[in-house]
Scaffold this active site. Structure first.
Site, PDB file in Angstrom:
ATOM      1  N   LYS A   1      96.743  11.842  48.257  1.00  0.00           N
ATOM      2  CA  LYS A   1      98.086  11.531  48.712  1.00  0.00           C
ATOM      3  C   LYS A   1      98.073  10.516  49.855  1.00  0.00           C
ATOM      4  CE  LYS A   1     100.964  14.876  48.671  1.00  0.00           C
ATOM      5  NZ  LYS A   1     101.140  16.289  49.030  1.00  0.00           N
TER       6      LYS A   1
ATOM      7  N   ARG B   1     101.989  17.853  54.796  1.00  0.00           N
ATOM      8  CA  ARG B   1     101.533  18.175  53.444  1.00  0.00           C
ATOM      9  C   ARG B   1     100.022  18.121  53.344  1.00  0.00           C
ATOM     10  NH1 ARG B   1     105.962  16.582  49.504  1.00  0.00           N
ATOM     11  NH2 ARG B   1     107.518  15.558  50.791  1.00  0.00           N
TER      12      ARG B   1
ATOM     13  N   GLY C   1     100.429  22.233  43.824  1.00  0.00           N
ATOM     14  CA  GLY C   1     101.027  23.523  44.128  1.00  0.00           C
ATOM     15  C   GLY C   1     100.085  24.549  44.713  1.00  0.00           C
TER      16      GLY C   1
ATOM     17  N   MET D   1      98.230  24.355  47.594  1.00  0.00           N
ATOM     18  CA  MET D   1      98.175  24.485  49.042  1.00  0.00           C
ATOM     19  C   MET D   1      99.575  24.382  49.622  1.00  0.00           C
ATOM     20  SD  MET D   1      94.689  22.489  49.940  1.00  0.00           S
ATOM     21  CE  MET D   1      95.090  21.097  48.950  1.00  0.00           C
TER      22      MET D   1
ATOM     23  N   ARG E   1     100.326   8.965  42.138  1.00  0.00           N
ATOM     24  CA  ARG E   1      98.949   9.379  41.809  1.00  0.00           C
ATOM     25  C   ARG E   1      98.789   9.250  40.301  1.00  0.00           C
ATOM     26  NH1 ARG E   1     100.077  15.744  43.225  1.00  0.00           N
ATOM     27  NH2 ARG E   1     101.848  15.978  41.817  1.00  0.00           N
TER      28      ARG E   1
ATOM     29  N   HIS F   1      74.436  36.124  22.427  1.00  0.00           N
ATOM     30  CA  HIS F   1      74.218  35.809  21.012  1.00  0.00           C
ATOM     31  C   HIS F   1      75.524  35.419  20.334  1.00  0.00           C
ATOM     32  CE1 HIS F   1      73.826  36.881  16.718  1.00  0.00           C
ATOM     33  NE2 HIS F   1      72.664  36.276  16.857  1.00  0.00           N
TER      34      HIS F   1
ATOM     35  N   SER G   1      60.991  19.206  23.685  1.00  0.00           N
ATOM     36  CA  SER G   1      62.407  19.541  23.677  1.00  0.00           C
ATOM     37  C   SER G   1      62.601  20.624  24.726  1.00  0.00           C
ATOM     38  CB  SER G   1      62.811  20.030  22.293  1.00  0.00           C
ATOM     39  OG  SER G   1      64.169  20.397  22.306  1.00  0.00           O
TER      40      SER G   1
ATOM     41  N   CYS H   1      67.692  20.899  24.024  1.00  0.00           N
ATOM     42  CA  CYS H   1      68.349  21.557  22.891  1.00  0.00           C
ATOM     43  C   CYS H   1      68.927  22.895  23.310  1.00  0.00           C
ATOM     44  CB  CYS H   1      67.384  21.718  21.720  1.00  0.00           C
ATOM     45  SG  CYS H   1      66.005  22.801  22.080  1.00  0.00           S
TER      46      CYS H   1
ATOM     47  N   TYR I   1      67.331  12.162  24.084  1.00  0.00           N
ATOM     48  CA  TYR I   1      68.468  12.704  23.336  1.00  0.00           C
ATOM     49  C   TYR I   1      68.888  14.052  23.895  1.00  0.00           C
ATOM     50  CZ  TYR I   1      65.223  15.888  20.985  1.00  0.00           C
ATOM     51  OH  TYR I   1      64.302  16.866  20.733  1.00  0.00           O
TER      52      TYR I   1
END
Lengths: 898, 898
Positions: free
Chosen positions: B26, B96, B105, B107, B352, B468, B777, B844, B864
């Site tokens: 702000k 503010r 909203g 704070m 903003r 799982h 991996s 992975c 990767y």
């Protein structure tokens, strides 16, 4: 060009005693003895590097080896004026193994090599003893066929027996030269039958066959097993020593024998040994004839009537005495000497440091210092720390005949006999009636601790060297055999079966926790007796070592034992062990089943005075020595009741239903408790538990300090920390409790708050954690579990396979894994001390009592190790040896470890 | 001296838009707008550094702050020609919050500050509107009392209601100036009653009270929760902006409103917003009056009769249009603008970047590229990868009324409704009759997979984000709510209860896997529809990213889905998932209960053709793309039967007794299966299992390669390696199988053998392991478990507490822990590549689909990431963003990570 071959003979040698790595113990010592002017048959040694090259190149020998052997062989021939393979004047040789460390009887040897149908006649003429020549020949064929050609020796033994039956004689020596000639022919025919080719007549072919056979024997199964048992890496390799033969079997002016410069069993400083007239070395080892004592004193001690060598060959005996004194003085250690007498001339075939029992090792070391032969540092180096276990625990009488029904893991040393019981309760009630019991369980849990206390020893059919049973038993100094996998235990019928034998409750079993043997019935034991020499060695060790030695202990008995064995503090007091007493466990369970903080605090209030009095007792015994107290560590479900009766008791005490308790148990159940809601995670979730424990510690310390001369400075240790933030919060909790207690009592005291480093993340984040930790204690058990991803409770099913396949050299729960776990410890130590200079650090896992691991702790600059009370002497000695091994420059903090 | 305060106003500002970290969003934007010459009420911003200092110093503000505020306040006074606290000509201000990231909203805010019994009269005179002045005053007292003094606002609301009843009016606006004066007096009396002291009249006291209240609100519970949900660290702090008040409630030529430069819901490029005549900003937010549309188009779309601002205030509207275009052009992003009209003059209070839905984000980004406003790189940065989940899965109709009965973890996104069933068998049989089912289990195991396949969604009462159920459901792209702890499941009665509601089998439930909500009954869902804009963003992302994206997949369906979403290969094919089919599980179990190698091989021979055909199918679908196949990983006991019927079936098939099966099960049981006899340890113990799998892979690859144009190069991956030696042995086994298959088929092919790095020791020993591994991996799930010592199955019981206490910022199983696990990965990558240059590496674990973790993978130079098929688009986008965030120079291998 690499020098592969080192000659010796006639007062000269290319090698030296300090070249053991290259020439093996045997080769190095033969060279050394030659240089000392001792009568050693000339020969040469092929280095261990050849062995390594052989295995690296698919069992091919180096190309330039044969020319070097040729040259060395010519030197022997010149020296003795004989010729290898010359029918008229043959040189015969022995081909023997010799590794850096002695591996007696594990590898192969060939004697009398160089004999064939032609040279045997030359030998007969030269020795003027045809029977001797052919006896040597048949022995050679027999040995060579077995060792080099791979023909089982029983074939030849049968043929020898047949011949004796045919001739109607009993002893080998009764066979005539003619008989032996026939046998030689029959042996050679057998070889042809088995192999489809002739026994090699060519002496060069014989020699190279034998050399390769010795190299091959380095990797035979029994050598592999021996190396595993004795921590010898297979990469060392063996040397091969080729040496001219001398003969102890050419007549009654010949002999062969083995002597020790001091008694290897007691350490007594008196010459000791055995010999056989008219025999070859193998006859002494084979045990077919009973050897005679060398000294008259020895003969009298044995109650033997056979003449001592001192009587039968007095001149040779005098030579031998001169030589043994020279050898012991030169090597400054008790020597194990092999000799042969050929036609009244003494030849020394081998000398080496003699193997000895633990009491003998200590006695010899201490006496040699007194004799000015070695320094106290050298004496400290001479005693194998692991062997001290023999001295500290009862051992089985070695003369007893035993029926072994299974062999498990040697989980906690010592031996014990007793009546078999299958529950902790039975153990306790029988023990209360003064019965000696062996507690037999599939595996043990913290609930069994009172039964383990009551028992003489513990036997489990599951679990490894660091299973609950093993760890607790070692802490108690009680014998334990764990993971006896062939013992099938049936709690319902209260029986166990093993090797087809069924043992019922009330029957007697004996366990040998030093070997893992499970033995039927009672076996007499020998109680330990610590000598003055032992105290002397310990005192020397203490003056050398840098590491402090603490003990893992929580009971007054443990603590007292620890101090007796020289512990300098408690490195790990596991408070949870204090909660399993009958009166306490109910309050503990009330706490666990409580619905809210209020209910938990109510139950904890009952535990507070008990916990406080525990600490008062412990602090009093330790009299100002540091005491590190670990706050509650195991997951709560470990404390929950299993039986209906226990559940009802808790339900009543807590004012809830049994169903509610079952529900709570199912809520708390975990798939992997080792990685579950335990350690400081409990302290975070239920701050009131750690608050109660801290309060008990502070109140106890203040109470003791008000009376005692030596003030206790308690060290409060938080387990299973993984981040600085956790410790920040918990240290805040503890500091707040301290302030409250100080305010309430009007007293204050010093204390430390520190943490276990037992998770890989804690090791990596040690720099941050050290912002809040005043000390680190490496919990190497859990750190090993998490670093390897191996549960020690479940590892038994595959770790043995891993050892057999050479994937691991040692059980990482017994000997610290320096490459993995060790790197994490080194990282943590470095990062921790970067944040907090000079921070106190130690280890308190099972590894704290393992010599190699203690060496590592010294190397990376830790301050102390903590181990079970019975391992404290081992640790004291090992810590001193670590300082001696590392040398002054390396005994400084950190960083070099990885 | 630190500069704590930054002024703005009258076309000048000390701050800039790029100073968000210091001034908050702000404050930075107000400064920027001032510099742009927009009509912004003057004021100043107290920096976020003050907030940090405030919390670091036990809530004390820096000493030199007050003089800096004083100076800034004077500047505002000069600028507006008013004076703070001057009764004749008062300055009123708003106070503010404003953090680096928007937290709408969350704070506190105080408006109209500077009013007291004296200044209110000045305001009345100046505005010539006594009613307005006292209305502002009562609003101020109400707000200040609530926010700063902590008096609950309901007190004041009640008094306001009472007053309206007394006056017999309905609306606040109907109260007269006199009424409001009375109310002010009553409010102040109430404050005195509640606090025992007067409402502060001193304007300085008012100001500092409000500033501190805003700083305090940074740590209020709802702000903490919001930060947790949005990954905002509490260390950022908030700034405080003090700004002169302008009034939208001084009459009918006044207004207040909010506008978006484009539609935040659809992304459509049309001006959009709402306003209220004669109101303060809080009235728009409070929702008491219905706001009106700003544009005529908007009014028509809403079907509203109230005039649009375009009609009621046409001149102001024209100004606003000019300004919004200027702002969007300046910030090059869709703006969310707050404005006030005071006596026909437009003031801009805030601008903003506007929050937007995922489809809007994509549409706006793509269109702005087309408009030349931003680059494609900027467009790629603008879309939050995590938000794509909304596009790929069905979502609940937001208009539906729902009855939520519990909230668990959002384990797998998407929403589904169906009939409740409590077993995998019931799920399968009901699904076979075309019923849609929700599978409800306490937790799931691999045995439930067929039921999970059959179900629309999965609900479990235990287990975390990587349980799982969660992992498998994400892999399948099915909605899953896990760990719904208040749902009590009773398998016996086939019911569940939650929030007092009992749901029987056959009843309908809805789960929202994106939020964790469990909802009673059926809720309509909206199906996903992937737009052309989505395809465009993905194409741009692909052109930017360096990381390859693979998928974790084993079924043909998974593989096809993965390709559809743009996966470039399979990074993890979990072969054990292939063994749970009804026909296979029996053979698998036969193998496990077999006594010896022969028995196992017999059973494995039955599995071989099935496994081979799996791979044929997979290789065919993947058409030459890389496929990494992990050999058997879970411990064998996971496959064993539990029911009597299943045990009998296996007993029959294996030709053994049910008792023998029970015995085998007890032999295989483990205390900590995660750390047990699994992964490559099985391959070491039972070589024949991995041999069968390797054979199936090679035979399948050869079969496919003989037909297909694109050759498959299978990548065989060994799990749970901890040392080079293990891999050496297993690679040997696999290479031998390859040779045998090549010989038998007469064909050959290329393949790689690599390993998972998923244990801390493997990471440390990566240099040695790389001697035998052709790729790494990183199995970050298990590596997280072992590094932290946390079982993901058991972590739910304490991880939430850990988050609440700020010990962990994120669940380490969701977002990779860079400090601990990340360091191990970086170490392993560096050591591995030192041994083997340019070695292929990827991850992975579940983290492969998490944007922050992908950023980390890019940073340390992995090749990767592999994630569940439905996360592939997220990973593609996140990988591109990582490249953009790191900049060219950092996107190179290794070493900088730690």
């Amino acid at each position: 060009m690499t020098k592969w071959v080192y000659s010796f003979g006639d007062g000269n040698a290319e090698g030296r005693a300090d070249m053991k790595n290259l020439l093996g113990g045997k080769g190095a010592n033969l060279a050394e003895m030659c240089s000392l002017g001792l009568p050693v048959p000339p020969g040469f040694t092929i280095t261990t590097e050849v062995c390594t090259a052989y295995y690296d190149h698919h069992k091919e020998l180096p190309a330039d080896l044969s020319s070097q052997v040729e040259t060395a062989l010519r030197a022997v021939e010149r020296n003795l004026k004989v010729e290898f393979g010359n029918p008229a004047n043959p040189l015969l040789v022995s081909v023997r193994s010799g590794a850096r460390a002695s591996m007696p009887g594990m590898m192969d040897t060939v004697l009398n090599l160089g004999l064939n149908d032609k040279t045997v006649r030359g030998l007969a003429e030269k020795s003027n003893n045809e029977r001797f020549a052919y006896d040597s020949y048949r022995r050679f064929i027999q040995m060579y066929s077995d060792v080099v050609l791979g023909i089982d020796h029983y074939h030849f033994e049968e043929m020898l027996e047949d011949k004796k039956q045919q001739r109607n004689v009993e002893l080998d020596t009764e066979l005539t030269a003619e008989d032996l000639k026939e046998l030689v022919a029959e042996f050679k025919a057998k070889v042809k039958e088995e192999l489809g080719q002739d026994f090699p007549d060519d002496v060069q072919q014989q020699l190279w066959g034998a050399v390769k056979a010795v190299f091959n024997s380095w990797m035979n199964p029994r050598a592999n097993t021996y190396r595993k048992l004795h921590d010898i890496p297979s990469s060392w390799g063996t040397a091969v020593t080729v040496q001219s033969m001398v003969f102890g079997n050419m007549g009654n002016d010949c002999a062969t024998g083995v002597a020790f410069t001091r008694d290897p069993s007691t350490g007594e400083n008196s010459f000791y040994g055995e010999y056989l007239i008219n025999a070859q070395g193998e006859d002494v080892v084979a045990g077919i004839r009973t050897p005679q004592a060398i000294t008259i004193k020895g003969k009298e001690k044995n109650g033997s009537k056979l003449p001592a060598m001192e009587e039968s060959l007095p001149a040779v005996y005098r030579d031998l005495v001169t030589i043994y004194k020279k050898l012991e003085g030169h090597y400054r250690d008790m020597q194990d000497i092999e000799f042969t007498v050929q036609n009244s001339k003494l030849w020394i075939l081998q000398t080496r440091s003699g193997k000895r029992t633990a009491p003998a090792a200590i006695k010899i070391a201490v006496e040699m210092v007194k004799e000015g032969l070695i320094s106290k540092e050298e004496a400290v180096k001479r005693v194998d720390p692991a062997s001290l276990d023999q001295l500290l625990h009862p051992t089985l009488d070695p003369k007893a005949k035993v029926q072994i029904i299974d062999k498990g893991l040697p989980a906690s040393p010592g031996a014990a006999s007793g009546i078999v019981v299958f529950s902790a309760e039975d153990a306790e009630s029988r023990a209360a009636h003064n019965e000696k019991v062996i507690l037999v369980r599939i595996e043990t849990s913290p609930e069994d601790i009172h039964g383990m206390h009551a028992a003489q020893g513990i036997l489990t059919s599951r679990g490894g060297m660091t299973s609950h049973a093993a760890v607790v038993a070692r802490g108690m100094g009680k014998p334990c055999v764990s993971g006896a996998g062939n013992v099938r235990i049936n709690y319902a019928t209260k029986t166990l079966t093993a090797s087809g034998v069924t043992v019922k409750e009330g029957d007697v079993l004996t366990i040998n926790g030093s070997t893992g043997e499970v033995i039927l019935g009672e076996v007499p034991t020998i109680q330990p007796n610590l000598s003055d020499d032992f105290a002397q060695i310990m005192a020397w060790a203490d003056s050398i070592r840098h590491l402090r030695i603490r003990a893992n202990a929580e009971t007054p008995l443990d603590a007292a034992t620890a101090r007796k064995f020289g512990a300098e503090g408690i490195g790990l007091c596991r408070t949870e062990h204090m909660f399993f007493d009958a009166e306490r466990i109910v309050a503990m369970r009330e706490m666990i089943v409580a619905d809210d903080v209020k209910g938990r605090k109510l139950a904890l209030a009952k535990l507070l005075p008990m916990q406080r009095s525990d600490f008062v007792e412990l602090f009093t015994i330790m009299a100002g020595l540091p005491v590190t107290i670990r706050l509650l560590d195991p997951p709560l479900h470990e404390f929950l009741p299993h039986t209906e009766a226990d559940m009802q008791e808790v339900a009543k005490a807590a004012g809830v239903t049994v169903d509610a308790i079952r529900h709570r148990a199912s809520q708390l159940a975990e798939s992997n408790p080792m990685l579950g809601h335990r350690g400081c995670r409990l302290g975070i979730s239920y701050a009131e538990i750690y608050e109660m424990q801290a309060q008990a510690i502070f109140e106890a310390a203040i109470e003791v300090n008000q009376k005692a001369a030596e003030k206790v400075v308690p060290e409060i240790m938080i387990p299973l920390i993984m981040s600085g933030k956790e410790l920040e919060i918990l240290k805040g909790t503890i500091d707040a409790v301290a302030q409250t207690v100080f305010k309430a009592t009007g007293a204050t005291l010093d204390y430390l708050v520190g943490t276990m480093i037992e998770l890989p993340r804690a090791a990596l984040r040690a720099g941050d954690i050290a912002n809040y930790a005043e000390f680190f204690s490496f919990g190497t058990n859990d750190l090993t579990q998490t670093t390897f991803g191996i549960s020690r409770d479940d590892a038994a099913s595959f770790l043995q396979t891993y050892k057999n396949k050479g994937i691991i050299e040692h059980d990482p729960f017994v000997r610290l894994d320096e490459e993995g776990v060790g790197e994490l410890i080194a990282i943590a130590a470095e990062r921790g001390r970067k944040t907090r200079k000079g921070m106190k650090m130690g280890i308190c896992g099972e590894h704290g009592g393992h010599p190699a691991s203690i060496h590592f702790c010294q190397k990376i600059g830790l301050d102390y190790v903590s181990c079970s009370p019975y391992r404290v002497p081992i640790a004291r000695l090992a810590a001193a040896q670590a300082v001696l091994a590392l040398g002054k420059s390396e005994v400084t903090p950190l960083a070099k470890a990885v």
